[in-house]
Design an enzyme around this catalytic site. Structure first.
Site, PDB file in Angstrom:
ATOM      1  N   ASP A   1       0.815  -1.208   0.000  1.00  0.00           N
ATOM      2  CA  ASP A   1       0.000   0.000   0.000  1.00  0.00           C
ATOM      3  C   ASP A   1       0.852   1.262   0.000  1.00  0.00           C
ATOM      4  O   ASP A   1       0.552   2.238  -0.686  1.00  0.00           O
ATOM      5  CB  ASP A   1      -0.890  -0.024   1.250  1.00  0.00           C
ATOM      6  CG  ASP A   1      -2.156   0.792   1.101  1.00  0.00           C
ATOM      7  OD1 ASP A   1      -2.466   1.234  -0.012  1.00  0.00           O
ATOM      8  OD2 ASP A   1      -2.858   0.974   2.112  1.00  0.00           O
TER       9      ASP A   1
ATOM     10  N   LYS B   1     -10.445   8.632   9.739  1.00  0.00           N
ATOM     11  CA  LYS B   1     -10.395   8.795   8.291  1.00  0.00           C
ATOM     12  C   LYS B   1      -8.940   8.591   7.834  1.00  0.00           C
ATOM     13  O   LYS B   1      -8.099   9.462   8.012  1.00  0.00           O
ATOM     14  CB  LYS B   1     -10.912  10.191   7.918  1.00  0.00           C
ATOM     15  CG  LYS B   1     -11.207  10.359   6.413  1.00  0.00           C
ATOM     16  CD  LYS B   1      -9.957  10.689   5.665  1.00  0.00           C
ATOM     17  CE  LYS B   1     -10.189  10.896   4.184  1.00  0.00           C
ATOM     18  NZ  LYS B   1      -8.921  10.911   3.433  1.00  0.00           N
TER      19      LYS B   1
ATOM     20  N   LEU C   1      -4.592   7.386  -0.066  1.00  0.00           N
ATOM     21  CA  LEU C   1      -3.473   6.681  -0.697  1.00  0.00           C
ATOM     22  C   LEU C   1      -3.170   5.354  -0.008  1.00  0.00           C
ATOM     23  O   LEU C   1      -2.670   4.425  -0.650  1.00  0.00           O
ATOM     24  CB  LEU C   1      -2.223   7.566  -0.686  1.00  0.00           C
ATOM     25  CG  LEU C   1      -2.286   8.853  -1.501  1.00  0.00           C
ATOM     26  CD1 LEU C   1      -0.992   9.641  -1.353  1.00  0.00           C
ATOM     27  CD2 LEU C   1      -2.563   8.559  -2.972  1.00  0.00           C
TER      28      LEU C   1
ATOM     29  N   GLY D   1      -0.440  15.788   9.167  1.00  0.00           N
ATOM     30  CA  GLY D   1      -0.311  15.994   7.738  1.00  0.00           C
ATOM     31  C   GLY D   1       0.356  17.314   7.427  1.00  0.00           C
ATOM     32  O   GLY D   1       1.169  17.826   8.202  1.00  0.00           O
ATOM     33  N   SER D   2      -0.016  17.875   6.295  1.00  0.00           N
ATOM     34  CA  SER D   2       0.661  19.065   5.794  1.00  0.00           C
ATOM     35  C   SER D   2       0.200  20.330   6.498  1.00  0.00           C
ATOM     36  O   SER D   2      -0.899  20.400   7.051  1.00  0.00           O
ATOM     37  CB  SER D   2       0.410  19.208   4.289  1.00  0.00           C
ATOM     38  OG  SER D   2      -0.934  19.588   4.050  1.00  0.00           O
TER      39      SER D   2
ATOM     40  N   THR E   1      -3.122  21.886   4.917  1.00  0.00           N
ATOM     41  CA  THR E   1      -4.331  21.189   5.359  1.00  0.00           C
ATOM     42  C   THR E   1      -4.595  21.449   6.831  1.00  0.00           C
ATOM     43  O   THR E   1      -5.741  21.656   7.253  1.00  0.00           O
ATOM     44  CB  THR E   1      -4.213  19.677   5.097  1.00  0.00           C
ATOM     45  OG1 THR E   1      -3.958  19.460   3.707  1.00  0.00           O
ATOM     46  CG2 THR E   1      -5.490  18.955   5.490  1.00  0.00           C
ATOM     47  N   GLY E   2      -3.544  21.463   7.642  1.00  0.00           N
ATOM     48  CA  GLY E   2      -3.715  21.779   9.058  1.00  0.00           C
ATOM     49  C   GLY E   2      -4.291  23.160   9.269  1.00  0.00           C
ATOM     50  O   GLY E   2      -5.137  23.368  10.153  1.00  0.00           O
ATOM     51  N   SER E   3      -3.874  24.116   8.446  1.00  0.00           N
ATOM     52  CA  SER E   3      -4.413  25.473   8.548  1.00  0.00           C
ATOM     53  C   SER E   3      -5.910  25.487   8.230  1.00  0.00           C
ATOM     54  O   SER E   3      -6.697  26.154   8.916  1.00  0.00           O
ATOM     55  CB  SER E   3      -3.652  26.396   7.602  1.00  0.00           C
ATOM     56  OG  SER E   3      -4.183  27.695   7.623  1.00  0.00           O
TER      57      SER E   3
ATOM     58  N   GLU F   1      -0.320  17.776  14.192  1.00  0.00           N
ATOM     59  CA  GLU F   1       1.087  17.425  14.018  1.00  0.00           C
ATOM     60  C   GLU F   1       1.387  17.624  12.546  1.00  0.00           C
ATOM     61  O   GLU F   1       0.913  16.869  11.700  1.00  0.00           O
ATOM     62  CB  GLU F   1       1.337  15.986  14.470  1.00  0.00           C
ATOM     63  CG  GLU F   1       2.802  15.721  14.774  1.00  0.00           C
ATOM     64  CD  GLU F   1       3.540  15.161  13.590  1.00  0.00           C
ATOM     65  OE1 GLU F   1       4.174  15.966  12.871  1.00  0.00           O
ATOM     66  OE2 GLU F   1       3.499  13.948  13.379  1.00  0.00           O
TER      67      GLU F   1
ATOM     68  N   CYS G   1       7.833  13.362   8.665  1.00  0.00           N
ATOM     69  CA  CYS G   1       7.697  14.771   9.051  1.00  0.00           C
ATOM     70  C   CYS G   1       8.892  15.262   9.847  1.00  0.00           C
ATOM     71  O   CYS G   1       9.250  16.440   9.788  1.00  0.00           O
ATOM     72  CB  CYS G   1       6.405  14.975   9.836  1.00  0.00           C
ATOM     73  SG  CYS G   1       6.251  13.907  11.279  1.00  0.00           S
TER      74      CYS G   1
ATOM     75  N   GLU H   1       9.735  21.827   3.256  1.00  0.00           N
ATOM     76  CA  GLU H   1       9.693  20.376   3.428  1.00  0.00           C
ATOM     77  C   GLU H   1       9.558  19.701   2.066  1.00  0.00           C
ATOM     78  O   GLU H   1       8.608  19.955   1.324  1.00  0.00           O
ATOM     79  CB  GLU H   1       8.518  19.994   4.333  1.00  0.00           C
ATOM     80  CG  GLU H   1       8.478  18.518   4.673  1.00  0.00           C
ATOM     81  CD  GLU H   1       7.387  18.193   5.675  1.00  0.00           C
ATOM     82  OE1 GLU H   1       7.663  17.451   6.633  1.00  0.00           O
ATOM     83  OE2 GLU H   1       6.264  18.692   5.512  1.00  0.00           O
TER      84      GLU H   1
END
Length: 492
Positions: free
Chosen positions: A93, A178, A182, A231-232, A235-237, A253, A287, A386
């Site tokens: 996966d 969730k 991917l 995650g990124s 997306t966190g924002s 995180e 990360c 990153e």
């Protein structure tokens, strides 16, 4: 091809209400690996409602910590009993080498065991508080926050799920999980394992689906009390903005651009080993990867030579092949992103020492050679942003003050590392590094007992350890009036 046509909601395997699905690909050859049910906003509503019923009316929050802990230990045992199958599924996966996947799965089991212990300690935890006014008696208790939503990334699919599910369940919360679109497969297996362990219906619900639909609907759902995300930064924002509308409890995180300071008195073999481990583990899709290496100038040329020589020896290939230590990147999109960053770094003037290309003998899949840059411009994206791939940047420094200035000159602050034979200097530097995690004479060791999280743009809150449990608990004071004398403010 694997077929996963159901979502796990309220203890049942249900077809998605809109009959949608998405495809999952094997990163080693880009072949179709699985078709997976795709949750919609309607499925999210069903799952959150199930979690809410389980929390408000079910037994889970009302069980003793010892009884919750017993089920968490059965989950840990179930993970271990299926370790090899889960590890192979993770490789297919995600793409990571099998030894890494085996390590991750064992670590996930250990995480459930650790939080089983903490669940037991919640029993009888009520803490009396001495007050200056003897007419009152007070105590403090901790209670589960309620319904938690967890949105997890693709780089450590089962382990990141465990980092959130285990403490949430230990606290008495109910959860909707969730997984990344991917890498959703081991999260679905976790649902089967928790079901077999006797977890009551509705306590854990697993919704594979697309981030823009299922993920967004989940974090915005008014029935969710707590959102935990890894995650990124972008997306966190967005999650912060969505959570702000209902003033939801959140923990984030996010990304990192972690420095690794190597002083000239370091053992060069140990330094090269830890640099390799700090950036090429999990294909650099970590990360906390120590992707900015700062080497004292006296050691700089010799270290670069050894680093390049050892990088060339890393075997690249399908993660299920013996001896492979670098697998493919997770997706075509990630491969394109990292490749573009490498090209831009070269254009910006960074010196490419090795790697940066698809291996000639691996024309299929999303493989990329481990890549080493030196003399990287400090204002380049390669140094500052990153990359999330097997790309390390190495620059020299002249003294401790410069090393700290360069290390801390970042929008991120997740992790950092320092290496020196002078342990007093290591401790001094560690305290001055602006990061939530600092490693001395190593890089990347992670333990369930210790807090994990960062400062600056690297996130809010901490996972793991007792701090991870705190994410899913609210603190309540209970105060009572005990005096026989009337209060007598209004009624004399």
């Amino acid at each position: 091809m694997l077929d996963r046509p159901h979502l796990y909601i309220d203890g049942q395997w249900l077809a998605p209400q809109q009959a949608g699905h998405f495809e999952v690909f094997d990163p080693s050859d880009a072949s179709l690996l699985a078709r997976v049910a795709a949750a919609s906003a309607a499925d999210v509503d069903l799952a959150v409602s199930a979690a809410r019923r389980a929390f408000d009316h079910g037994p889970w929050p009302r069980l003793s910590g010892a009884k919750r802990g017993a089920i968490l230990r059965r989950i840990a045992d179930g993970i271990r009993a299926n370790l090899e199958d889960l590890a192979v599924l993770e490789v297919r996966d995600n793409g990571k080498p099998l030894p890494e996947a085996q390590w991750d799965i064992a670590d996930a089991a250990g995480c459930f065991d650790f939080y089983a212990d903490l669940a037991e300690r919640l029993d009888g935890e009520e803490r009396p508080i001495a007050l200056a006014d003897a007419r009152f008696r007070a105590s403090v208790v901790r209670e589960p926050v309620g319904v938690a939503a967890a949105v997890i990334p693709w780089n450590y699919p089962l382990l990141m799920a465990s980092w959130k599910v285990a403490p949430a369940l230990a606290a008495g919360c109910c959860m909707v999980l969730k997984p990344s679109e991917l890498t959703p497969l081991t999260a679905l297996e976790l649902a089967r394992i928790t079901e077999a362990a006797g977890l009551p219906a509705g306590v854990l619900n697993v919704l594979p689906g697309l981030g823009g639909e299922a993920g967004a609907a989940l974090v915005e759902h008014p029935g969710v009390d707590k959102v935990a995300f890894t995650g990124s930064v972008p997306t966190g924002s967005r999650i912060m903005q969505a959570a702000a509308r209902d003033v939801k409890n959140i923990s984030l995180e996010l990304g990192g651009k972690s420095p690794f300071i190597v002083f000239a008195d370091s053992d060069i073999e140990a330094a090269v080993e830890w640099i390799l481990f700090g950036i090429f583990w999990n294909q650099g899709q970590v990360c906390s990867a120590t992707s900015r290496v700062l080497v004292e100038r006296a050691l700089y040329p010799a270290l670069l030579e050894r680093l390049v020589a050892e990088t060339h020896k890393i075997r690249i290939g399908n993660g299920l092949e013996p001896g492979v230590l670098l697998g493919p990147l997770v997706s075509a999109g990630q491969h394109a992103k990292v490749s573009a960053a490498i090209a831009q770094g070269i254009a910006d003037g960074a010196r490419l020492l090795c790697g940066g290309q698809r291996p000639a003998d691996l024309p299929e899949g999303w493989f990329l050679q481990p890549t080493v840059f030196a003399d990287v411009p400090l204002d380049s994206d390669l140094w500052r942003e990153e990359i999330f791939g097997p790309v390390v940047c190495v620059n020299p420094f002249d003294d401790e003050a410069e090393a700290l200035r360069l290390a801390n000159d970042s929008a991120f602050g997740l992790a950092a590392a320092v290496m020196s034979a002078d342990l007093e200097r290591c401790e001094r530097v560690a305290r001055k590094l602006q990061a939530g995690i600092v490693w001395i004479n190593c890089s990347q060791p992670t333990f369930s007992e210790l807090p994990w999280g960062g400062v600056k743009r690297s996130g809010i809150g901490r996972e793991l350890g007792e701090w991870g449990l705190d994410n899913y608990l609210e603190t309540k004071q209970i105060t009572r009036y005990e005096s026989a004398e009337p209060w007598g403010w209004y009624i004399k």
